[in-house]
Design a protein around this motif. Structure first.
Motif, short mmCIF file in Angstrom:
data_model
loop_
_atom_site.label_atom_id
_atom_site.label_comp_id
_atom_site.label_asym_id
_atom_site.label_seq_id
_atom_site.Cartn_x
_atom_site.Cartn_y
_atom_site.Cartn_z
N THR A 32 1.14 -0.98 -0.09
CA THR A 32 0.32 0.53 0.08
C THR A 32 0.89 1.03 -0.10
O THR A 32 1.83 1.28 0.75
CB THR A 32 -0.65 -0.01 1.39
OG1 THR A 32 0.18 0.22 2.06
CG2 THR A 32 -1.74 -1.23 1.34
N THR A 185 -13.58 5.09 -6.32
CA THR A 185 -12.59 3.97 -6.23
C THR A 185 -12.49 3.11 -7.86
O THR A 185 -13.62 2.92 -8.13
CB THR A 185 -13.22 2.72 -5.29
OG1 THR A 185 -12.68 3.73 -4.25
CG2 THR A 185 -11.85 2.06 -5.09
N GLU A 211 -6.23 -5.10 -7.04
CA GLU A 211 -5.63 -3.77 -7.37
C GLU A 211 -6.62 -2.82 -7.47
O GLU A 211 -7.64 -2.78 -7.70
CB GLU A 211 -4.99 -3.48 -8.67
CG GLU A 211 -4.00 -1.50 -8.63
CD GLU A 211 -3.89 -1.08 -10.08
OE1 GLU A 211 -3.78 -0.16 -10.25
OE2 GLU A 211 -2.62 -2.14 -10.83
N ASN A 213 -7.15 1.78 -6.30
CA ASN A 213 -6.65 3.24 -6.26
C ASN A 213 -8.37 3.83 -5.44
O ASN A 213 -9.10 4.32 -7.21
CB ASN A 213 -5.84 3.61 -7.68
CG ASN A 213 -6.04 4.87 -7.37
OD1 ASN A 213 -6.67 5.39 -6.96
ND2 ASN A 213 -4.68 5.00 -8.49
N ILE A 218 -3.66 3.65 -2.20
CA ILE A 218 -3.20 2.73 -3.83
C ILE A 218 -2.81 1.11 -3.00
O ILE A 218 -2.04 1.51 -2.04
CB ILE A 218 -2.21 3.36 -4.56
CG1 ILE A 218 -2.77 4.24 -5.53
CG2 ILE A 218 -2.15 1.71 -5.88
CD1 ILE A 218 -0.93 4.77 -6.30
#
Length: 281
Positions: A32, A185, A211, A213, A218
């Motif tokens: 992260t 998101t 993944e 973000n 992130i």
């Protein structure tokens, strides 16, 4: 590609992997990172000290996590790391992300079948056991793809209104205010690992989320091991003071305000300084 076409393509991938009906387990490792926006105006803070604060904050927010999962349950926990030397500045910066389901310490259990979560987390020196409902996420699924490692991933997006608490210190006077904003998101999930799990509180897609973000943070998967040789046991936390999600948020907000007031005290007359940190905005 039309929506029906890529949905059929996803189904084909699930079937062709041979995992659709298979009972399997897995371990996924995530890293992260966070975006920082710091505003400081102080006659007492040099450029070198400011650089040190930036470095310490950035390092404090770079963490490694592990997601252990089976078809319906998962455990999310932070992996231990060695602290880097803090230098000779005499400054110590501590960062905590408050909120059930995002525990920076302890163990988070999620069950996507019963829609329940239980988290054991150490916050401000106290151990809490936070039991709550697994919040549904409204995903907008797309046909856009990219490769993460050896896995083909699909893009999905969600939007929601969030409330952030901002603590400021101006000349020793602490101020707290809440601000609302829309958070978008973007996640990437792979149907080649057909579980609806993901890091932290993310879930609900036809494949493991690799993944995330959200504009300020992130999270990206760096390693996946399916059906590891050592059997995986999913734990349900049991230790800590039992509270629900709302009670935990109130307790954390009160504790953070106390710490902020303590750290803002002791200013001498004539000293002028101000500090505000915002993550992401």
């Amino acid at each position: 590609m039309k929506k029906n076409s890529w949905v059929l393509a996803l189904t084909f991938i699930l079937i062709s992997t041979g995992l659709l009906a298979q009972d399997f387990t897995g371990l996924a490792t995530y890293k992260t990172d966070m975006k920082l926006k710091i505003k400081m105006d102080s006659t007492e803070t040099s450029a070198n000290q400011m650089d040190m604060i930036q470095q310490q904050l950035r390092f404090a927010m770079q963490k490694d996590f592990e997601l252990a999962f089976n078809k319906t349950e998962s455990n999310w926990r932070e992996l231990e790391k060695l602290d880097k030397p803090s230098g000779n500045s005499g400054m110590n910066v501590q960062v905590r992300i408050v909120g059930a389901g995002g525990g920076s310490d302890g163990l988070l259990y999620k069950n996507t079948k019963t829609k329940k979560t239980v988290e054991s987390t150490d916050a401000f020196g106290k151990l809490f056991l936070v039991a709550d409902e697994l919040e549904p996420v409204e995903w907008e699924m797309t046909s856009e793809t990219k490769q993460i490692g050896k896995y083909t991933c699909y893009k999905a997006i969600s939007e929601r209104e969030i409330t952030e608490t901002v603590f400021s210190d101006v000349n020793g006077e602490s101020e707290e205010k809440e601000e609302k904003r829309m958070q978008t998101t973007t996640v990437w999930y792979t149907p080649e690992i057909p579980v609806n799990h993901g890091p932290e509180g993310y879930w609900g897609l036809p494949g493991l989320i690799l993944e995330v973000n959200d504009g300020r943070r992130i999270m990206i998967c760096t390693k996946v091991v399916l059906n590891p040789e050592k059997p995986i046991t999913i734990e349900i936390p049991t230790k800590g003071k039992k509270v629900d999600g709302e009670e935990y948020e109130v307790i954390m907000r009160e504790q953070a305000e106390k710490v902020n007031k303590m750290n803002g005290g002791g200013k001498k007359k004539g000293q002028h300084s101000s500090f505000q940190m915002r993550i992401g905005g």
